[in-house]
Scaffold this active site. Structure first.
Site, PDB file in Angstrom:
ATOM      1  N   GLU A   1     -30.608  90.968  -9.355  1.00 36.63           N
ATOM      2  CA  GLU A   1     -29.972  90.864 -10.660  1.00 36.63           C
ATOM      3  C   GLU A   1     -29.985  92.214 -11.380  1.00 36.63           C
ATOM      4  OE1 GLU A   1     -30.707  88.062 -14.663  1.00 36.63           O
ATOM      5  OE2 GLU A   1     -32.211  88.172 -13.056  1.00 36.63           O
TER       6      GLU A   1
ATOM      7  N   LYS B   1     -23.982  85.011 -15.760  1.00 33.99           N
ATOM      8  CA  LYS B   1     -25.166  84.159 -15.749  1.00 33.99           C
ATOM      9  C   LYS B   1     -24.975  83.042 -16.765  1.00 33.99           C
ATOM     10  CE  LYS B   1     -30.241  84.665 -15.942  1.00 33.99           C
ATOM     11  NZ  LYS B   1     -31.314  85.688 -16.045  1.00 33.99           N
TER      12      LYS B   1
ATOM     13  N   CYS C   1     -30.640  83.980 -11.153  1.00 34.49           N
ATOM     14  CA  CYS C   1     -32.033  83.869 -11.596  1.00 34.49           C
ATOM     15  C   CYS C   1     -32.331  82.582 -12.362  1.00 34.49           C
ATOM     16  CB  CYS C   1     -32.409  85.096 -12.425  1.00 34.49           C
ATOM     17  SG  CYS C   1     -34.202  85.326 -12.578  1.00 34.49           S
TER      18      CYS C   1
END
Length: 682
Positions: A55, A124, A180
């Site tokens: 990330e 995200k 994540c």
């Protein structure tokens, strides 16, 4: 017509993927591009179709308010276009992390590139903003962002949480991305992507490390891959990230349908890459069988985005690259000692528990079982004895019979009698040869006239009489006949129908493959359920060649060998697993068998497997015995399975009961499978 590249993993429906972590240079996108490129170049040379990096890997994750600096964000966009141009000749799809501006907001993004093109960008969905995390200070959540485009250096690129990436020339290669924290929420975005068809889920992550957290990450990745019936490629940030307030371990791992395929050492100081070959065909077949998977997708459709599918041409190599994945020689037998012990315990306990229930329900007072001195009847006897113990019955309620025929050897007869004596069960000898001689005489068989004719009639007269005696003995003693035939024999039809070992009142072994039984017996030795006197007898039986002992020994003393006639059970169980569990084509199974069996020194063997029996099989041998399996399994044996007695399913790999896993027509044929084998296996 060109010859198909049989030995190519991509031709066989696999895809090589990589999870990578590289030392990051904070707020230095140009340097990070070079490090990413170096890892991608190596992965490309190794034939990888996908590389997942951590990330925010272009900028570094732990840079706090530097994320919003104009100079940095400009450098990130330039780095992306440089990375795209520099990777134009590389094979893999690259998933890299970057902070990107869009509509006056900043997003934490995964950028998907392939052969010089930015295919799309996924923001995200869910931002952590608790404990040590403070992402909402800088970023906007991507959940709900759909149907948009983002400008990168003046070029419009698909942007949103609604993107899937489809390789048009590799069936089953469909990539979804979550980042994540997305994995840590109750309904991860990857779940919806999988329901929409994604078989590969990439997670570029910058999860920091605290004590015990790596185990939780592994649990989440493993469970996500299992629940989604997908591959999960996880790559976390490591070396170079700021340790002002937190630390990083660079955990990278690859999972497939709940199984860990590859992982790296954590806390690396240099770049680390792990690779594994994902079985796309396995994932597609597993989803096909799970009707609930499609039903769940349909039920969730109202809450799912209208997915945009980004097609691309992968052009994977059609060369022999080997196969990088754990591939067991014995799919029914784990090579990890702890897992094998657990499987043996569960298999044995399933058998005992099922038999106890049948005995209680039937009102039977005894168990009647024929003991040959071989593996199968020994396993059934141990189960019967344990069931008697747990029911509070005397072991004499297990009425064991040895029934020597024309081919019975002194060794197996002695083993059977000694084992029953040591276990304290009933122990009677019933010589079937007089009755068999009478039957052969009555039907005017040549053997009764003194001719050495040992045909199938000669064999089945003995097999049938044994079962006939057992059923009548069960009538006399208010008992159940306990079957001994195993899953492997049922698959091959290596059992005498009706009045032979195909029939019983209850068959405790019907769900056990031949290759696992020897390990359960070894486990039984170590379990403490049976006395020390039993141990050497079981060891002798384990070392005895598998034989029906229906034909007299030859002049040289050689006995009838089952595996000489129908082939190695090791290969047949390998085929059975992949036919029964996944429905693979014969050529696919042949390819996998060659990978598993071509080198005795490669890969793990099950614990306790004798060194002298660690064999290899080349492709012509594999093809020969695969042909035998296909003919017997699909063309000649189903009628026996359609009429098989009750018995518990034991292995996740499947069962052959028509009331359980496998239903097929008794008058089927093997033409389709044999043709596929001949056409596609060199």
């Amino acid at each position: 017509m060109p010859v198909s590249p049989f030995h190519a993993l991509y031709h066989q429906g696999f895809a090589r993927v990589a999870a990578c972590t590289v030392p990051v240079s904070l707020a230095d996108p140009a340097t990070n591009v070079q490090r990413i490129l170096a890892a991608a170049q190596t992965a490309s040379e190794e034939g990888c179709a996908l590389c997942v990096f951590p990330e925010l890997g272009l900028s570094g994750y732990a840079i706090d308010d530097l994320r919003q600096q104009e100079a940095l964000l400009n450098a990130v966009e330039k780095a992306l276009t440089d990375l795209a141009a520099a990777s134009a000749s590389l094979l893999p799809v690259l998933v890299v992390g970057a902070p990107l501006r869009h509509n006056n907001t900043l997003y934490n993004c995964a950028v998907i590139l392939h052969r010089g093109t930015i295919l799309g960008i996924v923001p995200k969905s869910f931002l952590p903003n608790y404990r040590e995390f403070y992402e909402a200070r800088h970023f906007t959540p991507g959940a709900g962002v759909r149907g948009q485009s983002i400008l990168i250096e003046g070029k419009a690129v698909p942007f949103g949480a609604d993107l899937l990436f489809d390789a048009t020339d590799l069936p089953g290669f469909c990539l979804g991305v979550e980042i994540c924290e997305d994995m840590w929420v109750p309904v991860p975005p990857g779940t919806l992507a999988a329901l929409a068809g994604a078989t590969l889920l990439a997670n570029p992550s910058a999860s920091d490390i605290t004590v015990g957290k790596a185990e939780t990450r592994t649990l989440l990745c493993q469970s996500q891959s299992a629940r989604c019936v997908a591959a999960y490629i996880y790559a976390a940030a490591g070396a170079g990230e700021s340790t002002t307030d937190v630390a990083w371990d660079g955990q990278i791992s690859i999972f497939e349908n709940g199984v860990l395929l590859a992982e790296s050492e954590r806390f690396p100081s240099t770049a680390q890459t792990v690779t594994a070959d994902i079985d796309l065909m396995l994932l597609r077949q597993e989803r096909l069988r799970m009707c609930s998977f499609a039903a769940n997708a349909q039920a969730m459709a109202a809450n799912a985005p209208d997915w945009r599918r980004i097609p691309f041409t992968l052009a994977p190599p059609q060369a022999d690259l080997g196969l990088r994945r754990p591939l067991a020689r014995f799919p029914f037998v784990p090579s990890d000692p702890a897992r094998l012990a657990q499987d043996c315990f569960e298999a044995f306990t399933i058998q005992v528990t099922a038999l106890k229930q049948r005995l209680r329900a039937s009102g039977a007072k005894t168990m009647v079982i024929g003991i040959s001195g071989g593996l199968d009847s020994t396993q059934a006897l141990l189960v019967a004895v344990r069931a008697a113990d747990e029911l509070g019955w005397p072991r004499s309620a297990v009425r064991g019979y040895t029934m020597p025929g024309f081919g019975t050897t002194e060794k197996t007869l002695a083993s059977a009698q000694a084992l029953m004596a040591a276990l304290g069960t009933g122990n009677e000898l019933l010589d079937i040869r007089p009755a068999a001689t009478l039957m052969l005489k009555e039907i005017k068989h040549p053997f009764a006239q003194g001719e050495p004719v040992h045909d199938i009639t000669f064999e089945n007269v003995q097999a049938g009489l044994r079962t006939d005696f057992l059923f009548r003995l069960a009538n006399m003693h208010n008992g159940l006949v306990i079957g001994t035939g195993d899953l492997s024999e049922l698959a091959l039809g290596w059992c005498t129908y009706g009045v032979g070992d195909q029939m019983a009142h209850y068959n405790v072994n019907a769900g056990l493959p031949k290759t696992l039984i020897q390990h359960i017996i070894r486990w039984a030795i170590a379990s403490g359920h049976f006395s020390a006197e039993v141990t050497p007898l079981l060891s002798t039986i384990l070392a005895t060649e598998i034989s029906p002992e229906l034909v007299p020994a030859g002049a040289d003393g050689s006995i009838q060998s089952t595996e000489d006639i129908i082939g190695p059970y090791a290969l047949h169980d390998f085929t059975l697993f992949y036919v029964l569990r996944y429905g693979f084509t014969p050529s696919r199974i042949a390819y996998m068998a060659q990978q598993a069996w071509q080198d005795a020194d490669a890969g793990a063997w099950p614990p306790g497997f004798p060194q002298a029996e660690r064999k290899t099989y080349d492709l012509p041998t594999i093809k020969h015995w695969l042909r035998v399996f296909l003919r017997r399994f699909f063309a000649t044996s189903q009628f026996k399975r359609s009429a098989m007695p009750n018995g518990p399913k034991i292995m996740a790999g499947g069962s052959l009961s028509p009331r359980g896993d496998w239903r097929a027509p008794s008058d089927g044929n093997a033409t389709l499978w044999l043709t596929e084998l001949e056409q596609n296996v060199p």
